[in-house]
Design a protein around this motif. Structure first.
Motif, PDB file in Angstrom:
ATOM      1  N   GLU A 176      29.224  48.200  34.175  1.00  0.00           N
ATOM      2  CA  GLU A 176      28.256  48.644  33.389  1.00  0.00           C
ATOM      3  C   GLU A 176      28.134  48.216  32.064  1.00  0.00           C
ATOM      4  OE1 GLU A 176      25.618  50.661  34.095  1.00  0.00           O
ATOM      5  OE2 GLU A 176      26.300  50.804  35.990  1.00  0.00           O
ATOM      6  N   LEU A 177      29.247  47.908  31.412  1.00  0.00           N
ATOM      7  CA  LEU A 177      29.232  47.391  29.981  1.00  0.00           C
ATOM      8  C   LEU A 177      29.035  45.679  30.250  1.00  0.00           C
ATOM      9  CD1 LEU A 177      32.697  48.794  28.570  1.00  0.00           C
ATOM     10  CD2 LEU A 177      30.208  49.196  27.935  1.00  0.00           C
ATOM     11  N   ALA A 178      29.301  45.130  31.440  1.00  0.00           N
ATOM     12  CA  ALA A 178      28.843  43.621  31.516  1.00  0.00           C
ATOM     13  C   ALA A 178      27.351  43.638  31.606  1.00  0.00           C
ATOM     14  CB  ALA A 178      29.560  43.067  32.748  1.00  0.00           C
ATOM     15  N   LYS A 179      26.832  44.509  32.382  1.00  0.00           N
ATOM     16  CA  LYS A 179      25.260  44.375  32.303  1.00  0.00           C
ATOM     17  C   LYS A 179      24.622  44.617  31.079  1.00  0.00           C
ATOM     18  CE  LYS A 179      25.152  46.208  37.332  1.00  0.00           C
ATOM     19  NZ  LYS A 179      24.927  47.477  38.267  1.00  0.00           N
ATOM     20  N   LEU A 180      25.325  45.611  30.581  1.00  0.00           N
ATOM     21  CA  LEU A 180      24.608  45.850  28.957  1.00  0.00           C
ATOM     22  C   LEU A 180      24.783  44.663  28.151  1.00  0.00           C
ATOM     23  CD1 LEU A 180      25.908  49.636  28.311  1.00  0.00           C
ATOM     24  CD2 LEU A 180      23.548  48.815  28.534  1.00  0.00           C
ATOM     25  N   SER A 181      26.042  43.915  28.054  1.00  0.00           N
ATOM     26  CA  SER A 181      26.134  42.922  27.418  1.00  0.00           C
ATOM     27  C   SER A 181      24.937  41.749  27.702  1.00  0.00           C
ATOM     28  CB  SER A 181      27.443  42.383  27.653  1.00  0.00           C
ATOM     29  OG  SER A 181      27.901  41.242  26.811  1.00  0.00           O
ATOM     30  N   GLU A 182      24.822  41.412  29.096  1.00  0.00           N
ATOM     31  CA  GLU A 182      23.924  40.561  29.587  1.00  0.00           C
ATOM     32  C   GLU A 182      22.464  41.061  28.948  1.00  0.00           C
ATOM     33  OE1 GLU A 182      24.029  40.291  33.714  1.00  0.00           O
ATOM     34  OE2 GLU A 182      26.120  39.832  33.765  1.00  0.00           O
TER      35      GLU A 182
END
Length: 161
Positions: free
Chosen positions: A111-117
């Protein structure tokens, strides 16, 4: 000549070959014996008395017991070993999934990786990213598009991409 030289003459190349061959066959037989003992205990189709009988036969008359076991029950030894390996792999996979916390949904790291993208594309502001990150880290499930009610549009078509 020295004593070491006589040793070389007393043990010719063919003798060394036969010694190594017999040693290899002896080790091979022990490996087969241990695999058969493990297979006796692994087989759920055998009852306790049958397992005890095979074990006594293999231990008391080892050469005959091993050969008779391979002839009588050798066909399914591979199947039982494959079933055990498959069960161990499934148990290991479920343990890894349970330990990693990925029981079906995406993890916090995903989820954090998606938010960062999303933030890198410019679809959300830094403030929206911070609030969504707090939600994810607090364990409130996957972050819904946090900028839906904010000042910046979250639609990819209006962000210039």
């Amino acid at each position: 000549m020295s004593a070491q030289t006589y040793l070389a003459y007393d043990f010719p190349l063919l003798g060394a070959f036969w010694a190594i061959l017999w040693f290899f066959l002896w080790i091979l037989w022990f490996v087969l014996l241990f695999r058969i003992v493990l297979d006796i205990f692994r087989d759920d189709g055998l009852g306790g008395w049958a397992k005890a009988g095979w074990l006594v036969f293999v231990v008391v008359l080892p050469f005959l017991g091993v050969f008779v076991y391979v002839i009588a029950r050798g066909r399914n030894m591979g199947r039982r070993e494959m079933a055990q390996a498959r069960a161990q792999q499934e148990a290991f996979d479920s343990y890894i999934k349970e330990t990693a916390g990925t029981k079906g949904g995406p993890s916090s790291a995903d989820e954090l990786a998606k938010l960062s993208e999303i933030r890198a594309r410019g679809d959300i502001t830094d403030e929206e990213f911070r609030r969504a990150k707090e939600l994810v880290l607090a364990g409130h499930g996957p972050a819904e598009r946090p900028g839906a009610g904010g000042s910046t549009s979250t639609s990819p078509s209006t962000s210039g991409h």
